[in-house]
Design a protein around this motif. Structure first.
Motif, PDB file in Angstrom:
ATOM      1  N   PHE A 300       0.830  -1.207   0.000  1.00 20.29           N
ATOM      2  CA  PHE A 300       0.000   0.000   0.000  1.00 20.29           C
ATOM      3  C   PHE A 300       0.865   1.257   0.000  1.00 20.29           C
ATOM      4  N   GLU A 301       1.907   1.238   0.816  1.00 23.55           N
ATOM      5  CA  GLU A 301       2.803   2.390   0.910  1.00 23.55           C
ATOM      6  C   GLU A 301       3.459   2.702  -0.440  1.00 23.55           C
ATOM      7  N   GLN A 302       3.842   1.655  -1.170  1.00 23.60           N
ATOM      8  CA  GLN A 302       4.498   1.848  -2.467  1.00 23.60           C
ATOM      9  C   GLN A 302       3.554   2.494  -3.472  1.00 23.60           C
ATOM     10  N   ARG A 303       2.266   2.228  -3.353  1.00 20.99           N
ATOM     11  CA  ARG A 303       1.296   2.763  -4.310  1.00 20.99           C
ATOM     12  C   ARG A 303       0.746   4.116  -3.900  1.00 20.99           C
ATOM     13  N   ARG A 304       0.639   4.366  -2.606  1.00 19.22           N
ATOM     14  CA  ARG A 304      -0.173   5.490  -2.152  1.00 19.22           C
ATOM     15  C   ARG A 304       0.599   6.577  -1.407  1.00 19.22           C
ATOM     16  N   SER A 305       1.678   6.239  -0.726  1.00 18.64           N
ATOM     17  CA  SER A 305       2.328   7.184   0.168  1.00 18.64           C
ATOM     18  C   SER A 305       3.515   7.879  -0.493  1.00 18.64           C
ATOM     19  N   PRO A 306       3.716   9.171  -0.224  1.00 19.17           N
ATOM     20  CA  PRO A 306       4.883   9.873  -0.762  1.00 19.17           C
ATOM     21  C   PRO A 306       6.183   9.459  -0.086  1.00 19.17           C
ATOM     22  N   HIS A 307       6.083   8.876   1.117  1.00 17.28           N
ATOM     23  CA  HIS A 307       7.264   8.419   1.852  1.00 17.28           C
ATOM     24  C   HIS A 307       7.122   6.929   2.154  1.00 17.28           C
ATOM     25  N   THR A 308       8.212   6.192   1.938  1.00 19.56           N
ATOM     26  CA  THR A 308       8.167   4.733   2.136  1.00 19.56           C
ATOM     27  C   THR A 308       8.853   4.371   3.457  1.00 19.56           C
ATOM     28  N   TYR A 309       8.285   4.848   4.557  1.00 18.47           N
ATOM     29  CA  TYR A 309       8.897   4.634   5.860  1.00 18.47           C
ATOM     30  C   TYR A 309       8.987   3.154   6.223  1.00 18.47           C
ATOM     31  N   ILE A 310       7.906   2.417   5.998  1.00 22.38           N
ATOM     32  CA  ILE A 310       7.884   1.008   6.391  1.00 22.38           C
ATOM     33  C   ILE A 310       8.862   0.210   5.534  1.00 22.38           C
ATOM     34  N   THR A 311       8.893   0.492   4.240  1.00 21.50           N
ATOM     35  CA  THR A 311       9.858  -0.164   3.354  1.00 21.50           C
ATOM     36  C   THR A 311      11.277   0.146   3.793  1.00 21.50           C
ATOM     37  N   ASP A 312      11.543   1.387   4.152  1.00 17.32           N
ATOM     38  CA  ASP A 312      12.882   1.772   4.613  1.00 17.32           C
ATOM     39  C   ASP A 312      13.242   1.041   5.900  1.00 17.32           C
ATOM     40  N   TYR A 313      12.271   0.903   6.800  1.00 18.79           N
ATOM     41  CA  TYR A 313      12.527   0.186   8.056  1.00 18.79           C
ATOM     42  C   TYR A 313      12.881  -1.276   7.791  1.00 18.79           C
ATOM     43  N   VAL A 314      12.120  -1.918   6.920  1.00 21.29           N
ATOM     44  CA  VAL A 314      12.401  -3.322   6.597  1.00 21.29           C
ATOM     45  C   VAL A 314      13.789  -3.451   5.988  1.00 21.29           C
ATOM     46  N   ASN A 315      14.164  -2.526   5.114  1.00 20.01           N
ATOM     47  CA  ASN A 315      15.519  -2.536   4.548  1.00 20.01           C
ATOM     48  C   ASN A 315      16.577  -2.351   5.624  1.00 20.01           C
ATOM     49  N   MET A 316      16.310  -1.471   6.577  1.00 14.67           N
ATOM     50  CA  MET A 316      17.268  -1.222   7.652  1.00 14.67           C
ATOM     51  C   MET A 316      17.492  -2.475   8.495  1.00 14.67           C
ATOM     52  N   ILE A 317      16.422  -3.136   8.875  1.00 12.42           N
ATOM     53  CA  ILE A 317      16.549  -4.356   9.673  1.00 12.42           C
ATOM     54  C   ILE A 317      17.210  -5.462   8.853  1.00 12.42           C
ATOM     55  N   GLU A 318      16.889  -5.531   7.567  1.00 13.69           N
ATOM     56  CA  GLU A 318      17.485  -6.559   6.709  1.00 13.69           C
ATOM     57  C   GLU A 318      18.999  -6.411   6.652  1.00 13.69           C
ATOM     58  N   LEU A 319      19.492  -5.186   6.642  1.00 17.34           N
ATOM     59  CA  LEU A 319      20.938  -4.961   6.640  1.00 17.34           C
ATOM     60  C   LEU A 319      21.585  -5.479   7.914  1.00 17.34           C
ATOM     61  N   LEU A 320      20.858  -5.436   9.011  1.00 18.55           N
ATOM     62  CA  LEU A 320      21.412  -5.874  10.294  1.00 18.55           C
ATOM     63  C   LEU A 320      21.379  -7.378  10.464  1.00 18.55           C
ATOM     64  N   VAL A 321      20.377  -8.054   9.870  1.00 19.71           N
ATOM     65  CA  VAL A 321      20.191  -9.493  10.118  1.00 19.71           C
ATOM     66  C   VAL A 321      20.522 -10.306   8.865  1.00 19.71           C
TER      67      VAL A 321
END
Length: 426
Positions: A300-321
């Protein structure tokens, strides 16, 4: 040469008629089908398992059993209100165009079938939320809370393709003026019911969130509610952005001397902070529902939101784990609360979540954190200090032994110097 018998004007008129049949692209659109590139990764995470809501999965054979139960819920709901079924249908038909405009594709249902579907699905949501929030309303023979898993139904209501526009829920619930004697002195509105229902999101990720009227008035459906629950309370300007999405893993950070601390005061997942060698991260709970919830919020965020906060968070955690060892390290520091079977499923979960998902490096929410982590780990002094501490200062006895050795070495040097001076002065 072309066929001279073709009437060019008729061809042009035919194309113009096709223009008239085009589905309009409107700002009200907020409910979409998930792109095939994402669905291929995990179709089940986007597809309702027990109940269909809205037109995108309506009429499928696998949902026929619960369609009958929806009618029971509708009957129960109508008994809670003095508003007639005719009045509810009238309101829905008056809002038909607005309802259709909320979907990103044409709805094949005619006006009558659409109105009946919206009424049944709305009543189902109302009754489900009431029984979810007030256990005394549950009936012993209700299959939703007995035979069918309440968790499965709950998850279905958080899927992007399984939504009704929120304005319909608000208007019809306000119109109903249901008898709320079962709630005692507690206020029962669509916002209070949604607040209680959103605790599923809070508990799933170990966060806290409360609505206010201003936020609630603008949400478009339940997935938008989830996005509001997860996104940061304020935006951050990242003028430098990122050139490449790369950062040390949790294990690499540990070897560089970074200290991991749970940011217990935070009530939002996004409040990750790095300062003076200390990485503060809010606690994250990983459960089976984490993947479908995150996938639908990201879609939903990718289609509707101007900022991809949740996607960025998932990327951030993925870098750590990157590996199970990274997960185990964060579990030991109580940053990750892992309800899955070991570290490997968690690292795989985040690797899979970011597949086929674009990331805007120029507007990446955690740019400053990643840049600071990379700079910290490039400094050889931090690596040397961490190695020294890890290898030689593990226990108090090791510290005492090293201090004693240093003292002995100093005394030996002093003795040697004194011996040399004694010989020279003789």
């Amino acid at each position: 040469m072309g066929d001279t018998s073709i009437n060019i004007t008729e061809v042009a008129d035919s194309v113009r008629n096709e223009f008239k049949a085009l589905y309009p692209l409107l700002d009200e659109c907020s409910i979409y089908r998930v792109p095939e590139r994402l669905r291929r990764l995990n179709d089940k995470a986007y597809t309702p398992q027990v109940v269909s809501i809205g037109p995108l999965h309506h009429g499928k054979q696998e949902f026929q059993a619960i369609e009958e139960h929806k009618r029971r819920y509708l009957q129960d709901f109508l008994q809670r209100t003095k508003v007639s079924m005719e009045r509810f249908l009238e309101i829905i038909l008056d809002r038909e165009t607005k309802i259709r405009n909320c979907y990103a594709e044409p709805i094949s249902l005619g006006s009558v079938d659409l109105a009946k579907m919206v009424l049944a699905d709305t009543a189902f949501i109302f009754e489900f939320l009431l029984r979810y929030s007030f256990h005394t309303l549950r009936k012993h023979n209700d299959p939703i809370f007995n035979r069918w898993s309440i968790i499965d139904v709950t998850l279905d209501l958080w899927l992007l393709e399984n939504q009704l526009p929120f304005f319909v829920l608000r208007e019809l619930f306000d119109l109903a003026h249901i008898d709320t004697s079962f709630a005692g002195n507690e206020k029962v509105t669509m916002i209070t019911l949604t607040q209680k229902f959103s605790t599923f999101i809070s508990q799933s990720f170990s966060i806290e969130h409360k609505f206010d009227e201003n936020i609630f008035s603008s949400v478009e459906h339940f997935v938008d509610v989830m996005k509001v629950c997860l996104q940061p309370p304020y935006s951050v300007q990242n003028p430098n952005g990122l050139r490449i999405l790369k950062a040390p893993s949790a294990t690499e950070l540990h070897h560089a001397g970074v200290k991991f601390v749970v940011r217990s005061s935070s009530k939002n997942l996004m409040e990750i902070k790095f300062d003076k060698g200390v990485l503060e991260i809010p606690r994250l709970r990983i459960v089976k529902a984490s993947e479908p919830l995150l996938r639908n919020a990201m879609a939903f965020e990718q289609r509707r939101s101007p900022h991809t906060y949740i996607t960025d968070y998932v990327n951030m955690i993925e870098l750590l784990v990157i590996s199970p060892k990274d997960v185990e390290l964060l579990v030991r520091h109580e940053i990750i609360e892992n309800w899955l079977s070991g570290g490997e499923p968690v690292s795989s979960l985040f690797h899979n979540l970011i597949k086929e998902t674009p990331t805007d490096l120029g507007d990446f929410y955690f740019s400053s954190v990643i840049n600071d982590l990379n700079s910290y780990c490039k400094d050889p002094w931090h690596q040397w200090k961490a190695t020294l501490k890890e290898e030689y200062f593990k226990t108090p006895w090791a510290v005492v032994s090293i201090i004693a050795a240093v003292i002995l070495l100093v005394l030996t040097v002093i003795q040697a110097v004194c011996s040399v001076l004694q010989v020279v002065l003789m």
